[in-house]
Design an enzyme around this catalytic site. Structure first.
Site, PDB file in Angstrom:
ATOM      1  N   PHE A 148      -3.006  -7.593   0.448  1.00 40.00           N
ATOM      2  CA  PHE A 148      -2.483  -7.197   1.762  1.00 40.00           C
ATOM      3  C   PHE A 148      -1.077  -7.736   1.981  1.00 40.00           C
ATOM      4  O   PHE A 148      -0.328  -7.207   2.779  1.00 40.00           O
ATOM      5  CB  PHE A 148      -3.412  -7.693   2.873  1.00 40.00           C
ATOM      6  CG  PHE A 148      -4.766  -7.053   2.794  1.00 40.00           C
ATOM      7  CD1 PHE A 148      -4.938  -5.724   3.133  1.00 40.00           C
ATOM      8  CD2 PHE A 148      -5.858  -7.766   2.327  1.00 40.00           C
ATOM      9  CE1 PHE A 148      -6.179  -5.121   3.031  1.00 40.00           C
ATOM     10  CE2 PHE A 148      -7.104  -7.175   2.224  1.00 40.00           C
ATOM     11  CZ  PHE A 148      -7.270  -5.845   2.578  1.00 40.00           C
ATOM     12  N   CYS A 149      -0.758  -8.814   1.295  1.00 39.84           N
ATOM     13  CA  CYS A 149       0.561  -9.417   1.469  1.00 39.84           C
ATOM     14  C   CYS A 149       0.945 -10.111   0.177  1.00 39.84           C
ATOM     15  O   CYS A 149       0.195 -10.975  -0.243  1.00 39.84           O
ATOM     16  CB  CYS A 149       0.545 -10.406   2.634  1.00 39.84           C
ATOM     17  SG  CYS A 149       2.150 -11.078   3.026  1.00 39.84           S
ATOM     18  N   PRO A 150       2.010  -9.756  -0.490  1.00 32.61           N
ATOM     19  CA  PRO A 150       3.099  -8.905  -0.016  1.00 32.61           C
ATOM     20  C   PRO A 150       2.825  -7.405  -0.040  1.00 32.61           C
ATOM     21  O   PRO A 150       3.641  -6.648   0.496  1.00 32.61           O
ATOM     22  CB  PRO A 150       4.240  -9.249  -0.972  1.00 32.61           C
ATOM     23  CG  PRO A 150       3.588  -9.707  -2.216  1.00 32.61           C
ATOM     24  CD  PRO A 150       2.324 -10.372  -1.802  1.00 32.61           C
ATOM     25  N   SER A 203       0.827 -13.905  -0.921  1.00 33.43           N
ATOM     26  CA  SER A 203       1.959 -14.407  -0.132  1.00 33.43           C
ATOM     27  C   SER A 203       2.520 -15.693  -0.732  1.00 33.43           C
ATOM     28  O   SER A 203       1.752 -16.582  -1.124  1.00 33.43           O
ATOM     29  CB  SER A 203       1.505 -14.722   1.290  1.00 33.43           C
ATOM     30  OG  SER A 203       0.743 -13.683   1.818  1.00 33.43           O
TER      31      SER A 203
END
Lengths: 377, 76
Positions: free
Chosen positions: B13-15, A293
């Site tokens: 899991f992210c992105p 992220s």
């Protein structure tokens, strides 16, 4: 040993402060020199922009002087890097100065590029800059009803922001007593309403309860500003009265200009956080090309690993740990409830039901950030 | 035949793998082939769904020792 940190955002600042403490004796003995180069003398708390967009914070609350956040032993210059000369272990700055290093940390972050989607700049509101967040709030205040569409560019910083903005819009219109005059439609690039499966599973019934419509597999292609229509790469379209965009991002221009990575993202080892092919160059936060992220939280945890490793390399000749992909994100579920997602490379997040205390904790963290970025929390 | 560019989206899991693929497809040229590596169980179906909907082309799609290897050609 000369350590050079390029970038004064969350990752660079936490790393520099952490290193300054771990290596305080070496810095005092002049065995280590720690320098930071940044493009700005100000430090912005970027998650606060969402609150600015809803009139809950004013922009001045988001800033501190960068120098005030740094340990006194850090040699800080507002002089952005223009050239990375990795083979010579040098950088050249905007002022023309050359800085030599033994260890380089690149933490230059990312930038929004709404101009890559035709019509998005003219047609959509956003909240990823101070000016756009203020503009979005003014637009929301004037809005008396109609169709609100939210679209999401790829890649984007703060992957939780798309669902947060929906919950905030719902509560904002409710507080003004016009929720029944507003229809809200959410558009998301992949086949569920959030990329993290457990977030999607949690958010979907929340959307249903709030009467938020959604369309998945919608990658924004262009905005027909005149006719107020947003079109997707997948050949669908939505009419809107108010369009809100999570804009697509790129890494900083200086990274692309120096051919350090396509799209401005530097190829990085996911565990060591070193630049591929350069063991003395570390990369932090948004700047990496990692499938992690793009958030301050990832930059924070990465900075802790890299600072510990650089310090241990200097003290005992070897790094001591790997980055495990840890990320912790608060999720505002409206204006008075929140939850969080914590995960790493191997363990998905397990979402708890939103609560008021978690929202208050997030409100407190908005202030605690300044302690965190000093490397104290 | 040129080599395909590998997108290593294993253990994320992210992105997430599909979001990673979309990012790289935007940067690729028409005719380029990308190979997505994913440990997400859903990728074997999710990725082709998007690829077909947007009009690109699946070159191959197989699971080897728990990892999806999906080759996609950018068609437009």
């Amino acid at each position: 040993m000369r350590i050079l940190v390029v970038g004064g955002g969350t990752g660079g600042t936490i790393l520099a402060n952490n290193l300054a403490r771990r290596l305080s004796a070496e810095i005092r003995a002049r065995k280590v020199r720690l320098t930071m180069l940044s493009a700005s003398d100000k430090h912005m708390y970027q998650p606060g922009l969402l609150y600015v967009a809803f009139g809950q914070m004013t922009p001045d609350q988001l800033y501190r002087d960068q120098a005030s956040l740094l340990e006194a032993s850090i040699d800080f210059h507002v002089d952005p890097v223009e050239q990375f000369l990795l083979d010579q272990k040098q950088v050249r700055t905007q002022s023309g100065k050359i800085h030599e290093y033994d260890i380089l940390v690149i933490a230059t972050g990312s930038r929004i590029v709404p101009e890559e989607v035709p019509g998005l700049v003219e047609g959509a509101e956003t909240f990823y800059t101070e000016a756009s967040a203020v503009k979005m709030f003014k637009r929301l205040r004037e809005f008396e009803g109609g169709k609100v569409a939210v679209v999401v560019g790829v890649p984007h910083k703060c992957p939780i922001a798309p669902v947060e903005v929906m919950f905030s819009l719902h509560d904002y219109f409710k507080s003004r007593g016009i929720r029944d005059k507003v229809t809200m439609k959410y558009h998301y690039p992949i086949g569920r309403i959030h990329t993290i499966e457990n977030v999607a599973k949690w958010a979907k019934p929340e959307f249903d309860r709030m009467g938020i419509e959604y369309e998945t597999l919608f990658n924004v292609k262009e905005v027909d500003v005149k006719n107020k229509i947003v079109k997707s790469e997948e050949d669908t379209e939505t009419h809107y009265d108010l369009l809100i965009a999570i804009p697509p991002h790129r890494g900083m221009e200086v990274i692309e200009k120096n051919n350090l990575g396509q799209g401005g993202w530097i190829p990085t080892d996911r565990y060591k956080l070193t630049m591929n092919g350069h063991d003395n160059v570390y990369v932090l936060g948004d700047t990496t090309n990692l499938p992690v992220s793009k958030t301050g939280s990832a930059a924070h945890f990465e900075a802790e690993v890299v600072s510990e490793n650089i310090a241990s390399i200097i003290k005992i000749g070897t790094p001591v740990r790997d980055y495990d992909g840890k990320v912790y994100c608060f999720i505002e579920a409206g204006h008075d409830r929140a939850t969080y997602a914590m995960f790493n490379y191997l363990n998905p997040p397990n979402l708890k039901p939103p609560s008021k205390p978690m929202h208050w904790f997030k409100m407190a963290y908005n202030q605690m950030y300044w302690t965190s970025v000093r490397g104290l929390l | 035949m040129s080599e395909s560019k590998i997108i290593d989206a294993r253990d994320t899991f992210c992105p997430g793998p599909l979001m990673e693929l979309i990012t790289h497809m935007k940067q690729a040229n028409v005719g380029d082939t990308l190979e997505l590596l994913s440990t997400d169980e859903g990728s074997g179906a999710d990725v082709p769904e998007w690829v077909h909907k947007v009009g690109h082309e699946i070159v191959s799609n197989e699971k080897v020792e728990g990892v999806w290897h999906i080759k996609i050609r950018k068609a437009k």
